[in-house]
Design a protein around this motif. Structure first.
Motif, PDB file in Angstrom:
ATOM      1  N   TYR A  49       0.756  -1.085   0.179  1.00  0.00           N
ATOM      2  CA  TYR A  49       0.228   0.246  -0.304  1.00  0.00           C
ATOM      3  C   TYR A  49       0.461   1.471  -0.289  1.00  0.00           C
ATOM      4  N   CYS A  50       1.774   1.517   0.001  1.00  0.00           N
ATOM      5  CA  CYS A  50       3.211   2.339  -0.432  1.00  0.00           C
ATOM      6  C   CYS A  50       3.499   2.691  -1.590  1.00  0.00           C
ATOM      7  N   SER A  51       3.680   3.776  -1.642  1.00  0.00           N
ATOM      8  CA  SER A  51       4.260   4.200  -3.345  1.00  0.00           C
ATOM      9  C   SER A  51       5.317   4.935  -3.350  1.00  0.00           C
ATOM     10  N   PHE A  52       5.425   5.384  -4.225  1.00  0.00           N
ATOM     11  CA  PHE A  52       7.415   5.861  -5.050  1.00  0.00           C
ATOM     12  C   PHE A  52       7.045   7.225  -3.651  1.00  0.00           C
ATOM     13  N   ALA A  53       5.560   7.626  -4.547  1.00  0.00           N
ATOM     14  CA  ALA A  53       5.474   9.045  -4.363  1.00  0.00           C
ATOM     15  C   ALA A  53       5.353   9.101  -2.342  1.00  0.00           C
ATOM     16  N   ASP A  54       5.019   8.159  -1.684  1.00  0.00           N
ATOM     17  CA  ASP A  54       4.591   8.369  -0.860  1.00  0.00           C
ATOM     18  C   ASP A  54       6.582   8.837  -0.234  1.00  0.00           C
TER      19      ASP A  54
END
Length: 424
Positions: free
Chosen positions: A407-412
């Motif tokens: 559920y984590c992204s590169f944007a995060d």
């Protein structure tokens, strides 16, 4: 998703490009995020408690409906008859840890399962009674091993061998672990290691540790709290004797969720393998005869003791469906790139002083990076929280940052870096 460190860029555009190319990006929408000032927090704390899957509410309502409409009949009827509930989650967990279905079951919680498994496999003699574990293991593991040897009449100071980092270092050397096993060959009964150290994030070579333990006639067991759902495993092929894990971290099963355990089939198949028994571990063919004489199932579920904790397994069942869909190998591939990108961005920071104490080699770590602060670690942690970043702090001086790939992204990760750039 196959970017190397040299190709990384500290820009929002690069992070967006990586997210657009991410085949797993849709899974982020399957979870609820806490809010900060009306926006999703940056949640890098799945190594402590995973987020709630959006499918959980309906899954719980299904079992509430069975209880409401069928009462005791829910054990044999309804959408998911409760009598077999632990069996519904075992195949998915088996895939995550590299086991056969008959080697895995769900029951109790992590430390309870460790106690039960060590009762089965720690068979000390006057000569062979020592246990090797990592120094600085999670306190619960330390307490479990300490009380185990005391129950068997030994002094923890004499029976427990802790492997510590070398002077001035924070990580263990594999050769030091293997040497300790070899050097205590005649007195060693068990190796009980964490698969990954909770503080440093160091992933240990369970295959080599198991082989070394077996070479001297000792049992090999592992606490997989920080590994299950984080890094793919091959417990069966590595010939690990036993393992236990919680399901509320990377497996997103919720606080207090039922734990999992593994018993290699060479032990599970043998109903004479010692264990503490209960009605739920008794063979179904004789269970309802209600007779004396415990006859365990020739499976890992032969270690089950009590009724399946249905409402503590519902969220696990819902979350594991997402893991089945995503695939642990795909998650691991993303995780390596995501954590490498986090490391790359952290190394661009010059305004705050810290050391990344987690191994640089991605084969020796999972999603987590541990940032060691000689000074101000608690203050920096609190400032992160005040800016909508959820991480955790562990004494002495470590902030653990774990971008879970589900559920984590590169944007995060990039937003995290952008916020930290303004810290003093």
């Amino acid at each position: 998703m196959n970017q190397t460190t040299e190709q990384f860029q500290a820009t929002a555009a690069f992070a967006a490009m990586m997210d657009n190319a991410d085949s797993l990006k849709a899974f982020k929408q399957s979870f609820f995020f806490p809010q900060h000032n009306g926006n999703d927090v940056i949640y890098f704390c799945g190594n402590s408690l995973g987020l709630q899957p959006k499918s959980v509410s309906a899954a719980i309502e299904t079992e509430l409906k069975s209880w409401r409409e069928l009462a005791v009949g829910g054990y044999f009827g309804g959408e998911n008859p409760w009598l077999y509930y632990q069996d519904y989650v075992s195949p998915s967990m088996a895939k995550l840890i590299g086991a056969k279905n008959n080697e895995v079951t769900a029951m109790n919680t992590l430390t309870v399962n460790l106690h039960l498994l060590m009762q089965s496999f720690y068979k000390p003699t006057k000569q062979r009674f020592k246990i090797i574990m990592e120094a600085g293991a999670f306190p619960s593991d330390q307490y479990a091993v300490e009380t185990l040897v005391k129950l068997n009449g030994f002094s923890p100071d004499e029976a427990i061998i802790e492997i510590s980092p070398r002077d001035g270092e924070k990580l263990l050397h594999e050769e030091d672990i293997l040497s300790a096993i070899k050097n205590n060959a005649n007195e060693l009964a068990m190796v009980m290691f964490g698969g990954m150290n909770y503080y440093t994030g160091q992933l240990f070579n369970m295959k080599s540790i198991t082989a070394a333990a077996h070479a001297v006639g000792a049992i090999a067991g592992f606490d997989l709290a920080h590994v299950a759902g984080n890094v793919p495993l091959s417990l069966h092929d590595w010939d690990v004797d036993f393992a236990a894990w919680c399901t509320y971290k990377y497996l997103n099963a919720g606080p207090g969720a039922t734990g999992g355990l593994f018993v290699h089939e060479k032990h599970a198949d043998n109903i004479d393998t010692p264990r503490l028994g209960g009605w739920w571990g008794n063979d179904e063919k004789t269970r309802f005869k209600m007779e004396k004489g415990f006859i365990p199932k020739p499976l890992a579920s032969g270690w089950n003791i009590s009724t399946a904790q249905v409402f503590n397994m519902v969220s696990l069942k819902a979350s594991l469906a997402l893991f089945d869909e995503a695939g642990i190998d795909n998650l691991r591939k993303k995780s390596i790139t995501l954590t490498n990108y986090l490391e790359f961005l952290l190394k661009q920071l010059s305004n705050i002083s810290f050391e990344i104490i987690t191994p640089e080699n991605s084969d020796e770590r999972g999603a987590q990076l541990s940032l060691f602060f000689k000074h101000d670690g608690r203050r920096i942690h609190d400032e992160m929280h005040n800016n909508g970043i959820i991480v955790d702090y562990r004494e002495p001086g470590v902030i653990r940052v774990a971008p879970a790939p589900m559920y984590c992204s590169f944007a995060d990760v990039y937003r995290f870096y952008e916020i930290l750039k303004n810290f003093k």
